[in-house]
Design a protein around this motif. Sequence first.
Motif: not given
Lengths: 112, 109
Positions: A37, A42-44, B2, B87, B99-102
């Motif tokens: 992160q 975000g979470l990759r 994503q 997210f 996951f998306g960037a939030g």
Amino acid sequence: NAGVTQTPKFQVLKTGQSMTLQCAQDMNHNSMYWYRQDPGMGLRLIYYSASEGTTDKGEVPNGYNVSRLNKREFSLRLESAAPSQTSVYFCASSEFQNSPLHFGNGTRLTVT
Amino acid sequence: QQPVQSPQAVILREGEDAVINCSSSKALYSVHWYRQKHGEAPVFLMILLKGGEQKGHEKISASFNEKKQQSSLYLTASQLSYSGTYFCGTEEDNNDMRFGAGTRLTVKP
């Protein structure tokens, strides 16, 4: 019941050093994941393991290797750390596909 | 690939409602929603499965439009504790969860 345990919590490495991030879960989950992160990203997904004995690349696998040691443990190795790998690393597990992910508390890694 | 979330950030007063959207360019098998407080790990809120099954949080609802490959999270009568980054995570037909960037949600008194 500990859930997902990550070690270490913090680590500082110099460029070129290697290290292994450890992750263990005690929920008898089949699937395990490693994410990084970064701010605003975000979470990759780095790597995941759908079941014991299998591993697959995610979206950012370069510079990393993984081992699914047994059903409980899934480790992430950086062979030659680079400053671009400075990040917070989260391990997660889920019982099956489409089950909730349970996250560990993260490892904050800084590479100088 | 994503998923894309919108908006990137939203500020609410306590008691107001919010909608957070998530969309994908690929056919989805499921959509997950998580909330993360600063310095903490993400926490599961909800899963929406292809075919309509929904599992999750009692005070938060969501929808999943399989044809449009979109999901929306509905937060009603927001509380201070709802603040955090939300997210969405999407799965295709394997265990590859992206996951998306939030969306950063701030609830003020």
